[in-house]
Design an enzyme around this catalytic site. Structure first.
Site, short mmCIF file in Angstrom:
data_model
loop_
_atom_site.label_atom_id
_atom_site.label_comp_id
_atom_site.label_asym_id
_atom_site.label_seq_id
_atom_site.Cartn_x
_atom_site.Cartn_y
_atom_site.Cartn_z
N CYS A 1 0.86 -1.18 0.00
CA CYS A 1 0.00 0.00 0.00
C CYS A 1 0.90 1.24 0.00
CB CYS A 1 -0.90 0.00 1.23
SG CYS A 1 -1.85 1.53 1.41
N ASP B 1 -0.17 -6.05 0.32
CA ASP B 1 -1.42 -6.42 -0.34
C ASP B 1 -1.15 -7.70 -1.12
OD1 ASP B 1 -3.09 -4.20 0.41
OD2 ASP B 1 -1.93 -2.96 -0.97
N GLU C 1 8.05 -14.86 -21.70
CA GLU C 1 8.61 -16.09 -21.12
C GLU C 1 8.17 -16.15 -19.66
OE1 GLU C 1 10.61 -18.72 -19.03
OE2 GLU C 1 11.41 -16.69 -18.77
N SER C 2 7.66 -17.30 -19.22
CA SER C 2 6.98 -17.40 -17.93
C SER C 2 7.88 -17.19 -16.72
CB SER C 2 6.24 -18.74 -17.81
OG SER C 2 7.15 -19.81 -17.90
N HIS D 1 -3.84 -0.83 -6.03
CA HIS D 1 -4.14 -2.04 -6.80
C HIS D 1 -4.37 -1.73 -8.28
CE1 HIS D 1 -4.50 -3.53 -2.82
NE2 HIS D 1 -5.80 -3.65 -2.72
N GLU D 2 -5.17 -0.69 -8.51
CA GLU D 2 -5.50 -0.33 -9.89
C GLU D 2 -4.25 0.06 -10.68
OE1 GLU D 2 -8.87 0.75 -7.07
OE2 GLU D 2 -6.70 1.00 -7.09
#
Length: 166
Positions: A57, A64, A80-81, A98-99
């Site tokens: 936060c 969060d 690539e993962s 968050h947004e």
């Protein structure tokens, strides 16, 4: 007949298989790596379920936690993962709402891959009795993918979830 990838196609992939990883706790978009999509003539979704996302936060500094869903229709490049995992880990000490985090992730992936379509949905655990689930998407301008993005945005959450959805 399908065959595997050649070594020269994999030369830019440096993190996968590397046991000597550095886990950065600060935002690092430069860790993202891509590879060529060998199926460019076909539309298909690639979906990542990322249940261990953490950020801070920006006001309280409290952590969060979220599950992030990243879905995209690749164009020429794909993410690539393992590099995506390390990139998401780099948000651990990143202070943002968050947004903002979801839009940053989407923008970085657009810059990396230039996909036809992408959506990023964060499902954050409740704090103060409220959960926040930001959804953002993008479709290539002046294409069917732009129309798809508009449609999915308007219809992404037609079925409200129950309180036990976490």
């Amino acid at each position: 007949m399908a065959h595997g990838r050649q070594q020269d196609e994999l030369q830019d992939i440096t993190l996968l298989g590397n046991q000597d990883n550095t886990y950065n706790f600060d935002y690092r978009p430069d860790v993202l790596e891509s590879f060529d999509n060998k199926h460019q003539g076909r539309d298909y979704f690639v979906k990542f379920n990322c249940p261990e996302f953490t950020s801070l936060c920006p006001i309280t500094g409290q952590p969060d936690f979220a599950t992030i869903y990243i879905s995209y229709i690749p164009n020429v490049k794909m993410v690539e993962s393992k590099s995506l995992k390390l990139y998401l880990f780099s948000f651990r000490n990143h202070g943002d709402f968050h947004e903002d985090c979801m839009n940053i992730i989407m923008n970085d992936l657009i810059e990396l891959m230039d996909p036809h379509y992408i959506e990023v949905w964060g499902k954050f655990t409740p704090r103060g009795g409220i959960s926040i689930d930001p959804y953002t998407n993008y479709g290539r301008p002046n294409s069917k993918y732009e129309q798809m993005a508009e449609h999915r945005l308007m219809n992404h959450d037609l079925y409200p979830e129950k309180i036990d959805n976490r």
